[in-house]
Design a protein around this motif. Structure first.
Motif, PDB file in Angstrom:
ATOM      1  N   THR A 128     -11.542  24.030  15.363  1.00  0.00           N
ATOM      2  CA  THR A 128     -11.449  23.031  16.432  1.00  0.00           C
ATOM      3  C   THR A 128     -11.774  21.651  15.904  1.00  0.00           C
ATOM      4  OG1 THR A 128     -12.115  24.687  18.074  1.00  0.00           O
ATOM      5  CG2 THR A 128     -12.275  22.365  18.716  1.00  0.00           C
ATOM      6  N   LEU A 129     -10.948  20.672  16.266  1.00  0.00           N
ATOM      7  CA  LEU A 129     -11.242  19.281  15.929  1.00  0.00           C
ATOM      8  C   LEU A 129     -12.398  18.799  16.794  1.00  0.00           C
ATOM      9  CD1 LEU A 129      -7.710  17.584  15.776  1.00  0.00           C
ATOM     10  CD2 LEU A 129      -9.069  18.416  13.873  1.00  0.00           C
ATOM     11  N   GLU A 130     -13.323  18.090  16.177  1.00  0.00           N
ATOM     12  CA  GLU A 130     -14.444  17.533  16.913  1.00  0.00           C
ATOM     13  C   GLU A 130     -14.258  16.028  17.055  1.00  0.00           C
ATOM     14  OE1 GLU A 130     -16.656  19.217  18.407  1.00  0.00           O
ATOM     15  OE2 GLU A 130     -16.177  21.188  17.563  1.00  0.00           O
ATOM     16  N   PRO A 131     -14.140  15.511  18.293  1.00  0.00           N
ATOM     17  CA  PRO A 131     -13.972  14.063  18.480  1.00  0.00           C
ATOM     18  C   PRO A 131     -15.266  13.319  18.204  1.00  0.00           C
ATOM     19  CG  PRO A 131     -14.188  15.135  20.594  1.00  0.00           C
ATOM     20  CD  PRO A 131     -14.121  16.234  19.571  1.00  0.00           C
ATOM     21  N   SER A 132     -15.131  12.053  17.820  1.00  0.00           N
ATOM     22  CA  SER A 132     -16.306  11.213  17.660  1.00  0.00           C
ATOM     23  C   SER A 132     -16.845  10.848  19.035  1.00  0.00           C
ATOM     24  CB  SER A 132     -15.962   9.948  16.877  1.00  0.00           C
ATOM     25  OG  SER A 132     -15.037   9.153  17.601  1.00  0.00           O
ATOM     26  N   ALA A 133     -18.089  10.394  19.086  1.00  0.00           N
ATOM     27  CA  ALA A 133     -18.725  10.096  20.370  1.00  0.00           C
ATOM     28  C   ALA A 133     -17.992   9.022  21.155  1.00  0.00           C
ATOM     29  CB  ALA A 133     -20.173   9.665  20.134  1.00  0.00           C
ATOM     30  N   SER A 134     -17.346   8.082  20.433  1.00  0.00           N
ATOM     31  CA  SER A 134     -16.665   6.967  21.092  1.00  0.00           C
ATOM     32  C   SER A 134     -15.268   7.329  21.577  1.00  0.00           C
ATOM     33  CB  SER A 134     -16.575   5.768  20.138  1.00  0.00           C
ATOM     34  OG  SER A 134     -15.803   6.110  18.997  1.00  0.00           O
ATOM     35  N   GLN A 135     -14.776   8.537  21.252  1.00  0.00           N
ATOM     36  CA  GLN A 135     -13.406   8.903  21.581  1.00  0.00           C
ATOM     37  C   GLN A 135     -13.343  10.152  22.456  1.00  0.00           C
ATOM     38  OE1 GLN A 135     -10.014   8.078  20.152  1.00  0.00           O
ATOM     39  NE2 GLN A 135     -10.783   6.032  19.871  1.00  0.00           N
ATOM     40  N   VAL A 136     -14.390  10.432  23.191  1.00  0.00           N
ATOM     41  CA  VAL A 136     -14.434  11.663  23.972  1.00  0.00           C
ATOM     42  C   VAL A 136     -13.292  11.737  24.979  1.00  0.00           C
ATOM     43  CG1 VAL A 136     -15.766  12.966  25.657  1.00  0.00           C
ATOM     44  CG2 VAL A 136     -16.907  11.974  23.669  1.00  0.00           C
ATOM     45  N   ALA A 137     -12.951  10.616  25.624  1.00  0.00           N
ATOM     46  CA  ALA A 137     -11.964  10.642  26.705  1.00  0.00           C
ATOM     47  C   ALA A 137     -10.527  10.568  26.214  1.00  0.00           C
ATOM     48  CB  ALA A 137     -12.232   9.493  27.676  1.00  0.00           C
ATOM     49  N   THR A 138     -10.277   9.982  25.062  1.00  0.00           N
ATOM     50  CA  THR A 138      -8.908   9.709  24.643  1.00  0.00           C
ATOM     51  C   THR A 138      -8.543  10.330  23.297  1.00  0.00           C
ATOM     52  OG1 THR A 138      -9.598   7.631  23.583  1.00  0.00           O
ATOM     53  CG2 THR A 138      -8.900   7.520  25.882  1.00  0.00           C
ATOM     54  N   PHE A 139      -9.408  11.123  22.732  1.00  0.00           N
ATOM     55  CA  PHE A 139      -9.198  11.641  21.381  1.00  0.00           C
ATOM     56  C   PHE A 139      -7.957  12.527  21.290  1.00  0.00           C
ATOM     57  CE2 PHE A 139      -9.925  15.154  18.397  1.00  0.00           C
ATOM     58  CZ  PHE A 139      -9.978  14.439  17.213  1.00  0.00           C
ATOM     59  N   GLU A 140      -7.219  12.409  20.183  1.00  0.00           N
ATOM     60  CA  GLU A 140      -6.095  13.292  19.903  1.00  0.00           C
ATOM     61  C   GLU A 140      -5.780  13.267  18.417  1.00  0.00           C
ATOM     62  OE1 GLU A 140      -2.256  12.128  21.373  1.00  0.00           O
ATOM     63  OE2 GLU A 140      -2.788  10.019  21.356  1.00  0.00           O
ATOM     64  N   ALA A 141      -5.066  14.294  17.973  1.00  0.00           N
ATOM     65  CA  ALA A 141      -4.537  14.316  16.614  1.00  0.00           C
ATOM     66  C   ALA A 141      -3.173  13.651  16.643  1.00  0.00           C
ATOM     67  CB  ALA A 141      -4.420  15.748  16.108  1.00  0.00           C
ATOM     68  N   THR A 142      -2.934  12.720  15.727  1.00  0.00           N
ATOM     69  CA  THR A 142      -1.673  11.981  15.732  1.00  0.00           C
ATOM     70  C   THR A 142      -0.662  12.541  14.738  1.00  0.00           C
ATOM     71  OG1 THR A 142      -2.615  10.392  14.155  1.00  0.00           O
ATOM     72  CG2 THR A 142      -2.776   9.851  16.492  1.00  0.00           C
ATOM     73  N   THR A 143      -1.125  13.058  13.595  1.00  0.00           N
ATOM     74  CA  THR A 143      -0.233  13.578  12.557  1.00  0.00           C
ATOM     75  C   THR A 143      -0.944  14.672  11.784  1.00  0.00           C
ATOM     76  OG1 THR A 143       0.808  11.410  12.251  1.00  0.00           O
ATOM     77  CG2 THR A 143       1.150  13.014  10.521  1.00  0.00           C
ATOM     78  N   ALA A 144      -0.195  15.688  11.379  1.00  0.00           N
ATOM     79  CA  ALA A 144      -0.697  16.708  10.465  1.00  0.00           C
ATOM     80  C   ALA A 144       0.311  16.864   9.339  1.00  0.00           C
ATOM     81  CB  ALA A 144      -0.902  18.037  11.182  1.00  0.00           C
ATOM     82  N   THR A 145      -0.150  17.021   8.097  1.00  0.00           N
ATOM     83  CA  THR A 145       0.764  17.110   6.966  1.00  0.00           C
ATOM     84  C   THR A 145       0.154  17.924   5.836  1.00  0.00           C
ATOM     85  OG1 THR A 145       2.003  15.813   5.319  1.00  0.00           O
ATOM     86  CG2 THR A 145      -0.075  14.884   6.091  1.00  0.00           C
ATOM     87  N   PHE A 146       0.972  18.778   5.214  1.00  0.00           N
ATOM     88  CA  PHE A 146       0.544  19.610   4.102  1.00  0.00           C
ATOM     89  C   PHE A 146       0.704  18.869   2.773  1.00  0.00           C
ATOM     90  CE2 PHE A 146       1.176  23.141   7.054  1.00  0.00           C
ATOM     91  CZ  PHE A 146       0.197  24.040   6.664  1.00  0.00           C
ATOM     92  N   SER A 147      -0.166  19.194   1.817  1.00  0.00           N
ATOM     93  CA  SER A 147       0.031  18.734   0.442  1.00  0.00           C
ATOM     94  C   SER A 147       1.185  19.514  -0.169  1.00  0.00           C
ATOM     95  CB  SER A 147      -1.250  18.937  -0.379  1.00  0.00           C
ATOM     96  OG  SER A 147      -1.641  20.305  -0.367  1.00  0.00           O
ATOM     97  N   SER A 148       1.684  19.073  -1.322  1.00  0.00           N
ATOM     98  CA  SER A 148       2.909  19.638  -1.892  1.00  0.00           C
ATOM     99  C   SER A 148       2.778  21.105  -2.275  1.00  0.00           C
ATOM    100  CB  SER A 148       3.345  18.824  -3.115  1.00  0.00           C
ATOM    101  OG  SER A 148       2.354  18.873  -4.127  1.00  0.00           O
ATOM    102  N   GLU A 149       1.557  21.551  -2.616  1.00  0.00           N
ATOM    103  CA  GLU A 149       1.386  22.962  -2.972  1.00  0.00           C
ATOM    104  C   GLU A 149       1.036  23.815  -1.754  1.00  0.00           C
ATOM    105  OE1 GLU A 149      -2.674  21.847  -2.368  1.00  0.00           O
ATOM    106  OE2 GLU A 149      -1.009  20.805  -3.347  1.00  0.00           O
ATOM    107  N   GLY A 150       0.850  23.183  -0.596  1.00  0.00           N
ATOM    108  CA  GLY A 150       0.637  23.909   0.642  1.00  0.00           C
ATOM    109  C   GLY A 150      -0.768  24.410   0.877  1.00  0.00           C
ATOM    110  N   ARG A 151      -1.721  24.007   0.065  1.00  0.00           N
ATOM    111  CA  ARG A 151      -3.092  24.491   0.232  1.00  0.00           C
ATOM    112  C   ARG A 151      -3.919  23.579   1.122  1.00  0.00           C
ATOM    113  NH1 ARG A 151      -7.990  23.702  -2.365  1.00  0.00           N
ATOM    114  NH2 ARG A 151      -7.068  22.330  -3.921  1.00  0.00           N
ATOM    115  N   LEU A 152      -3.697  22.276   1.024  1.00  0.00           N
ATOM    116  CA  LEU A 152      -4.503  21.314   1.765  1.00  0.00           C
ATOM    117  C   LEU A 152      -3.731  20.749   2.951  1.00  0.00           C
ATOM    118  CD1 LEU A 152      -6.070  19.361  -1.245  1.00  0.00           C
ATOM    119  CD2 LEU A 152      -7.105  21.214   0.079  1.00  0.00           C
ATOM    120  N   LEU A 153      -4.454  20.466   4.006  1.00  0.00           N
ATOM    121  CA  LEU A 153      -3.872  19.905   5.228  1.00  0.00           C
ATOM    122  C   LEU A 153      -4.628  18.642   5.586  1.00  0.00           C
ATOM    123  CD1 LEU A 153      -1.934  20.478   7.751  1.00  0.00           C
ATOM    124  CD2 LEU A 153      -4.018  21.322   8.857  1.00  0.00           C
TER     125      LEU A 153
END
Length: 281
Positions: A128-153
């Motif tokens: 689960t993503l944990e929002p910062s204290a200042s973003q409780v009401a509006t927090f969201e993930a904007t982009t997700a992307t894999f590294s070229s070998e597919g291990r890191l996100l």
């Protein structure tokens, strides 16, 4: 379909009918099509869709429908187990894994990992993503992307941060967190880190994460050193407005290294050479 390149569809499988309609949600749900992503490699005929409620403040605002479609047959292949509103998604380079980030009740943002190569809509790992204290009401993930070998996100977030995960240990949370400066750009609209991408050296031994935030900067982060290191967040470009979007070109293919659009309506194209053809240090 790629309109300006030779068709990649096999002779035994006809291209999709241009009039085929794929429903991302039931017709009576009053949802909009959100994220739409193509599969890769063995799943290149798959399309992944997420829906969002039209009325972000009304009933069902936290509900979403997430589906894998078989484009060659024009039908739903399987639904994903998530039922919250869609935030962002990413497909691994080999096409076997799909990451879905959603936003549900009480500002909860699960990250779920799916084995789409096995045509499974059940998550094999979740955190689960944990929002910062200042973003409780509006927090969201904007982009997700894999590294070229597919291990890191890498996940860009509306709190002006980018978090990095190892998908082999997703439940342990982020390996590192990189943060743009305070939200003090002129005309700041508070969209946070709106985009992130991976870059790598020619020998692929060095990798980095590039992100754009509403400090007006495009910065590069090194995942191999501590996030608190003073060299982190080197500025590649700076504007007087929030970064709206940017794209990195392949310098080894002669493409421009960076194109940046900001929220003031400006578009900048960066080069390795100045107007006199001399290298920019």
């Amino acid at each position: 379909m790629k309109l300006f390149t030779p068709s990649t569809w096999s002779r035994t499988t006809p291209p999709p009918d241009p009039e085929t309609k794929l429903h991302v949600a039931p017709p009576n749900a009053d949802h909009a099509a959100g994220a739409v992503l193509w599969g890769r490699g063995p799943t290149e005929r798959f399309m992944y869709t997420s829906s969002e409620a039209h009325d972000s403040d009304g009933a069902g605002k936290d509900q979403g429908f997430h589906r894998a479609h078989d484009i060659s047959r024009g039908r739903v292949l399987f639904p994903f187990s998530a039922d919250e509103s869609g935030d962002a998604g990413a497909v691994s380079p080999d096409g076997s894994t799909y990451v879905l980030i959603t936003c549900g009740e009480n500002n909860r943002h699960p990250i779920r990992l799916y084995d789409v190569a096995r045509k499974s809509g059940h998550a094999i790992a979740e955190t689960t993503l944990e929002p910062s204290a200042s973003q409780v009401a509006t927090f969201e993930a904007t982009t997700a992307t894999f590294s070229s070998e597919g291990r890191l996100l890498a996940v860009a977030r509306s709190d002006n941060a980018v978090h990095m995960y190892d998908i082999r240990a997703l439940t342990k949370g982020p390996l590192a967190a990189f943060r743009h400066e305070e939200l003090d750009a002129v005309g700041s609209t508070g969209y946070g880190a709106v985009h992130a991408c991976w870059v790598e050296g020619r020998d692929r031994r060095r990798v980095g994460i590039v992100s754009g935030g509403n400090d007006g900067c495009v910065r590069v982060w090194d995942p191999l050193i501590a996030s608190s290191d003073k060299s982190q967040g080197k500025v590649l470009a700076r504007t007087e407005f929030d970064v709206a979007y940017f794209a990195m070109g392949d310098m080894w293919m002669g493409e421009k290294p960076l194109v940046l659009g900001h929220c003031g309506g400006g578009l900048y194209v960066y080069d390795h050479l100045d107007a006199d053809g001399l290298p920019i240090c």
